[in-house]
Write an enzyme that holds these catalytic residues in place. Structure first.
Site, mmCIF file in Angstrom:
data_model
loop_
_atom_site.group_PDB
_atom_site.id
_atom_site.type_symbol
_atom_site.label_atom_id
_atom_site.label_comp_id
_atom_site.label_asym_id
_atom_site.label_seq_id
_atom_site.Cartn_x
_atom_site.Cartn_y
_atom_site.Cartn_z
ATOM 1 C CE LYS A 21 -7.066 1.256 3.906
ATOM 2 N NZ LYS A 21 -5.785 1.682 4.581
ATOM 3 C CD GLU A 69 -5.288 4.745 5.754
ATOM 4 O OE1 GLU A 69 -4.915 3.931 6.599
ATOM 5 O OE2 GLU A 69 -5.665 4.419 4.619
ATOM 6 C CG ASN A 125 -4.717 3.978 0.430
ATOM 7 O OD1 ASN A 125 -4.022 3.422 -0.422
ATOM 8 N ND2 ASN A 125 -4.512 3.886 1.731
ATOM 9 C CD GLU A 141 -2.215 1.276 3.001
ATOM 10 O OE1 GLU A 141 -1.599 0.691 3.920
ATOM 11 O OE2 GLU A 141 -3.299 1.868 3.168
ATOM 12 C CB CYS A 195 -4.005 -1.450 4.581
ATOM 13 S SG CYS A 195 -3.092 -1.425 6.124
ATOM 14 C CG ASN A 226 1.977 1.525 4.595
ATOM 15 O OD1 ASN A 226 3.005 2.170 4.595
ATOM 16 N ND2 ASN A 226 1.484 1.017 3.482
HETATM 17 N N1 ING Z 1 -3.348 0.493 8.711
HETATM 18 C C1 ING Z 1 -3.786 -0.282 9.787
HETATM 19 C C2 ING Z 1 -4.385 -1.626 9.404
HETATM 20 O O1 ING Z 1 -5.584 -1.819 9.325
HETATM 21 C C3 ING Z 1 -4.695 -0.370 11.979
HETATM 22 C C4 ING Z 1 -4.694 0.453 10.723
HETATM 23 C C5 ING Z 1 -3.537 -0.549 12.725
HETATM 24 C C6 ING Z 1 -5.855 -1.027 12.342
HETATM 25 C C7 ING Z 1 -3.557 -1.330 13.868
HETATM 26 C C8 ING Z 1 -5.887 -1.826 13.507
HETATM 27 C C9 ING Z 1 -4.749 -2.003 14.271
HETATM 28 O O2 ING Z 1 -3.567 -2.536 9.225
HETATM 29 C C10 ING Z 1 -3.958 0.838 7.552
HETATM 30 N N2 ING Z 1 -3.244 1.583 6.686
HETATM 31 O O3 ING Z 1 -5.093 0.493 7.283
#
Ligand code: ING
Length: 311
Positions: free
Chosen positions: A127, A146, A110, A47, A172, A197
């Site tokens: 996304k 985001e 995204n 991503e 993601c 990410n």
């Molecule tokens: N990043 C994260 C993901 O869903 C996140 C956001 C981080 C959600 C940690 C839950 C726990 O992997 C992105 N870019 O969506």
């Protein structure tokens, strides 16, 4: 006669804010070359693979924000990657921040594109599940904006005939939602490509941090098994602009088994020769959707957004 597709997961280590598109594209080209040597026909990048994960910062100046977006694809900076791939007869999946004009206004998504071995963009995904928050939350060690910088995707979850099979994409946070895989499963998807990410610290839920690896694998393995599809998950990992991020890129078979897993947290290619017919025994028995599903009993999934508890 089985249909095989050798796919490469091209994991990236950190991309810092100071890294130019050109410098990053050189890293992507090097990973593509590793893929070529490994016999890959398709290479999957993460991503937002052209820039640092900029939603970690609060920005107000739209020009500063738009620096991280691509207005055209391929662009002068990314054309060398497209050229290398076409010359090698390798396709790729690339995540990036897309700035475009639609319906008379500027739109920001995204995005991930799927490029076939002849260089044509054959699918685009934007996304849909945008995590994080839209307002500045200075108490957080880092932001996750985001919802401020992107619109939710407006293309659904397309599945296209490419690479001799049925290929879908997501990005993601999408991978954590079962609906993502099921919408593609209902189109017969045989391989889902996704980049991520993922910070190892989630400020609103620090108790989840220790489970980051487990939750990643759980989400990919469940999506694969419950829809009889391959899932290729590709990280931008390592400590990026001071934020430790999950690596652990992996290739998951329709059985749910992890068949390849990146041991490093940097730029690394892992590959697997995938049998695109491996999902058939699941799709025709346990997960024969046409035979077993009862959609009229699932109405709440579409009609209701948030949970409503019984009185
Ligand atoms: N990043 C994260 C993901 O869903 C996140 C956001 C981080 C959600 C940690 C839950 C726990 O992997 C992105 N870019 O969506």
């Amino acid at each position: 006669m089985s249909r095989f597709l050798t796919v490469g997961a091209a994991q990236l280590g950190p991309i810092e804010r100071r890294h130019s598109r050109r410098e990053v594209v050189e890293r992507l080209r090097a990973l593509l070359e590793q893929g070529r040597r490994a016999g890959c026909e398709l290479v999957v990048f993460p991503e937002l693979a052209l820039t640092t994960f900029f939603p970690r910062w609060w920005m107000e100046d739209q020009a500063e924000i738009d620096f991280f977006f691509e207005r055209e694809m391929p662009s002068a900076d990314t054309a060398p990657l497209f050229e290398d791939a076409r010359r090698a007869g390798i396709g790729f999946c690339l995540g990036y921040a897309e700035l475009t004009r639609e319906d008379g206004r500027t739109r920001r998504f995204n995005t991930a594109i799927l490029v076939e071995r002849d260089g044509r963009i054959v699918s685009r995904y934007r996304k849909i599940h945008l995590p994080g928050h839209a307002g500045h939350e200075p108490a957080r060690a880092f932001q996750h904006l985001e919802k401020r910088y992107f619109e939710p995707g407006n293309l659904g979850f397309p599945v296209v005939r490419a690479f001799g099979g049925l290929i879908g994409m997501c990005i993601c946070n999408d991978r954590r939602w079962p609906e993502t895989y099921r919408v593609m499963g209902l189109q017969g998807v045989e391989m889902v490509l996704l980049g991520y990410n993922t910070p190892l610290h989630n400020p609103p839920a620090p108790d989840h941090d220790e489970h980051s690896w487990f939750h990643n694998a759980l989400s990919l393995q469940a999506g694969a098994y419950q829809n009889g599809t391959w899932v290729v998950g590709v990280a931008k990992g390592g400590i990026e602009e001071g934020v430790p991020s999950l690596a652990d890129s992996m290739i998951v078979a329709p059985s749910g088994k992890i068949v390849a897993r990146a041991p490093s947290v940097g730029d690394e290619l892992i590959a697997h020769r995938c049998d695109l017919d491996a999902g058939r025994s699941y799709k025709t028995t346990t997960f024969n959707f046409a035979l077993h599903r009862q959609p009229e009993q699932y109405r709440l999934i579409v009609d209701r957004k948030g949970a409503i508890e019984p009185p």
